[in-house]
Scaffold this active site. Structure first.
Site, PDB file in Angstrom:
ATOM      1  CG  HIS A  14      -0.263   0.319   2.522  1.00  0.00           C
ATOM      2  ND1 HIS A  14      -0.127   1.593   3.026  1.00  0.00           N
ATOM      3  CD2 HIS A  14       0.340  -0.494   3.427  1.00  0.00           C
ATOM      4  CE1 HIS A  14       0.505   1.559   4.179  1.00  0.00           C
ATOM      5  NE2 HIS A  14       0.814   0.303   4.451  1.00  0.00           N
ATOM      6  CB  CYS A  15       1.131   4.259  -1.795  1.00  0.00           C
ATOM      7  SG  CYS A  15      -0.423   4.520  -2.654  1.00  0.00           S
ATOM      8  CB  VAL A  16      -0.065   8.199   0.971  1.00  0.00           C
ATOM      9  CG1 VAL A  16      -0.814   9.171   1.872  1.00  0.00           C
ATOM     10  CG2 VAL A  16       1.439   8.357   1.176  1.00  0.00           C
ATOM     11  CB  THR A  17      -4.438   7.475  -1.087  1.00  0.00           C
ATOM     12  OG1 THR A  17      -3.809   7.334  -2.370  1.00  0.00           O
ATOM     13  CG2 THR A  17      -4.078   8.822  -0.488  1.00  0.00           C
ATOM     14  NE  ARG A  18      -2.707   5.654  -5.163  1.00  0.00           N
ATOM     15  CZ  ARG A  18      -1.665   5.873  -5.935  1.00  0.00           C
ATOM     16  NH1 ARG A  18      -1.603   5.297  -7.118  1.00  0.00           N
ATOM     17  NH2 ARG A  18      -0.675   6.639  -5.541  1.00  0.00           N
TER      18      ARG A  18
END
Length: 472
Positions: free
Chosen positions: A27-31
């Site tokens: 995952h990244c910051v939003t996804r």
């Protein structure tokens, strides 16, 4: 935004094809970023109707599900519990995704991996330069005078801010060298040193090269009868990119063959010396010419066909974001800023982001769905502040017509600002705060462009929804 629960994450797993279809995930910051065995098994319509999902899309070999900042970490924890899979690192997921990409997609991904890590430094510098513009720009607060002309006691502050703000651009090759050599598998520190070598103060500045060349005063080194120009590459992108690749490959080659006992004495000095010589003799002159040719092409195109250039770039920028092609133009923006002192492409980027946000806001009035209204509201604010993914993938592309209305508004606004010759001094926040990165004398046409980018998509989206009687 709905609360993240184990049940909602179980629904996500089911709609992406189940646990067996998930090869790896991070995952990244939003996804949430999935590597799936078979993306055709994804039930996108059902997936996007899950209350915690704000949109989904496939890009660069990854299937990405937008959850939102903060919430994505909770969803990821539930995901690991449900699937029993250990989380993969971003690098591992990128490596697996790369195997599913063609050569062109891998090239675009490479540029993204190099420029995205240095983007915060560049954006920060852009914001600070915006503050400096306010202090030093004539005609903003007083007729034909700047703030420091009227209040000279502020001149020291302005000068200090200018030094702090311009450092990232003065030493841009060092930033690119660090990121690029890291990407290519070499030592980041050697990348920094390589970038600093290319802007060493003993070299003729790239900014002074044209005048020195016209006067026949370009300094040269004589290498066994071969004259090599002793010039720096300030503000240049291509020389340090190619030199970083060469440096990393030479370093890796030497590491495999040089005994550990003398590795410190041979590998780094050898790699840096060979790359430095190649940079000044071959890589620098060739890529410097190519970079200037690219700059001249864009400048000539927008000078001669400003209306058409604004139309096409304004129309195509958001679709390029969907495909990832927009990362290519970050290098072009930096090249334009380094070579000409300003860029006419980045202001269009800012207007495109604003237009996507305006279309998302319009969906608040075009829908009766309370969840969609909440998503449209938060994603519209995000787009106005330069982060378009929630608006783009969560709202506009999901219903298509807001996306089309947004790119129409973007194209109209972009035509207006290109005809008026709007330039940005630097890359800043790609939304409404982007006005501070615009040359002060171009603020009025850029603000008018922002109004067009807000009003046109907003009105078109609402009108289309009412005329077509679309219920969402």
């Amino acid at each position: 935004m709905a609360k993240v629960t184990k049940k909602s994450v179980e629904e996500i797993v089911s709609t992406v094809g189940g646990t067996d279809n998930i090869e790896s995930v991070t995952h990244c910051v939003t996804r949430l970023r999935f590597i799936l065995h078979d993306e055709s098994k994804v039930d996108q319509e059902t997936l996007e109707n899950i209350d915690i999902v704000r949109g989904s899309f496939s890009s660069s070999g990854q299937y990405q599900v937008i959850i939102g900042q903060g919430a994505v970490e909770k969803a990821y924890a539930f995901l690991q519990e449900i699937t029993g899979k250990e989380g993969s690192s971003k690098d591992e997921v990128k490596e697996k995704a790369g195997k599913k990409q063609n050569a062109f997609q891998r090239f675009i991904r490479m540029l993204a991996d190099i420029f995205i890590p240095i983007l915060p430094a560049i954006v920060t510098a852009g914001l600070l330069l915006g503050i400096n513009n306010i202090l030093t720009g004539p005609g903003i607060f007083f007729d034909e005078q700047s703030l420091i002309d009227v209040y000279p006691q502020w001149s020291g502050i302005a000068a200090m801010i200018s030094v702090i703000a311009s450092a990232a651009f003065v030493f841009l090759p060092a930033l690119i060298g660090w990121s690029a050599v890291t990407k290519f598998g070499g030592s980041p520190l050697l990348g920094i040193v390589l970038g600093l070598i290319l802007v060493h103060p003993d070299l003729l500045s790239a900014y002074a090269y044209a005048d020195a060349s016209s006067a026949g005063e370009v300094p040269v080194w004589n290498l066994f009868g071969l004259d090599v120009e002793s010039i720096g590459y300030q503000g240049q992108v291509l020389p340090v990119l190619l030199a970083s690749y060469v440096l990393a490959k030479i370093e890796l080659y030497l590491k495999k063959r040089v005994p550990d006992v003398i590795s410190m004495l041979v590998v780094a000095p050898g790699a840096l010396l060979i790359t430095g010589l190649l940079s000044f003799i071959i890589i620098g002159p060739v890529t410097f010419a190519i970079g200037n040719a690219i700059t001249d092409f864009f400048v000539a195109t927008f000078d001669s066909f400003a209306l058409l250039g604004g139309l096409l770039y304004g129309l195509l920028y958001a679709p390029m974001v969907v495909t990832g092609l927009h990362h290519t133009f970050l290098a072009v923006d930096l090249q334009l800023i380094g070579s000409t002192g300003g860029t006419f492409l980045w202001p269009i980027l800012a207007l495109s982001n604003i237009a996507q946000g305006a279309a998302a806001f319009a969906m608040i009035l075009a829908t009766k769905d309370q969840n969609l209204r909440g998503l449209a509201s938060s994603s519209g604010i995000s787009a106005f502040l330069g982060v378009t993914e929630p608006a783009l993938f969560g709202v506009n592309l999901r219903f298509r017509f807001p996306f089309v209305c947004a790119i129409i508004g973007s194209a109209m606004a972009s035509m207006f600002i290109t005809v008026n010759g709007v330039l940005a001094t630097s890359i800043g926040v790609g939304g409404i705060p982007g006005v501070f990165s615009i040359f002060p004398e171009d603020w009025i046409p850029f603000i008018i462009g922002m109004v067009i980018a807000i009003v046109v998509p907003f009105v078109l989206t609402i009108t289309y929804a009412k005329v077509k009687k679309i219920e969402v």
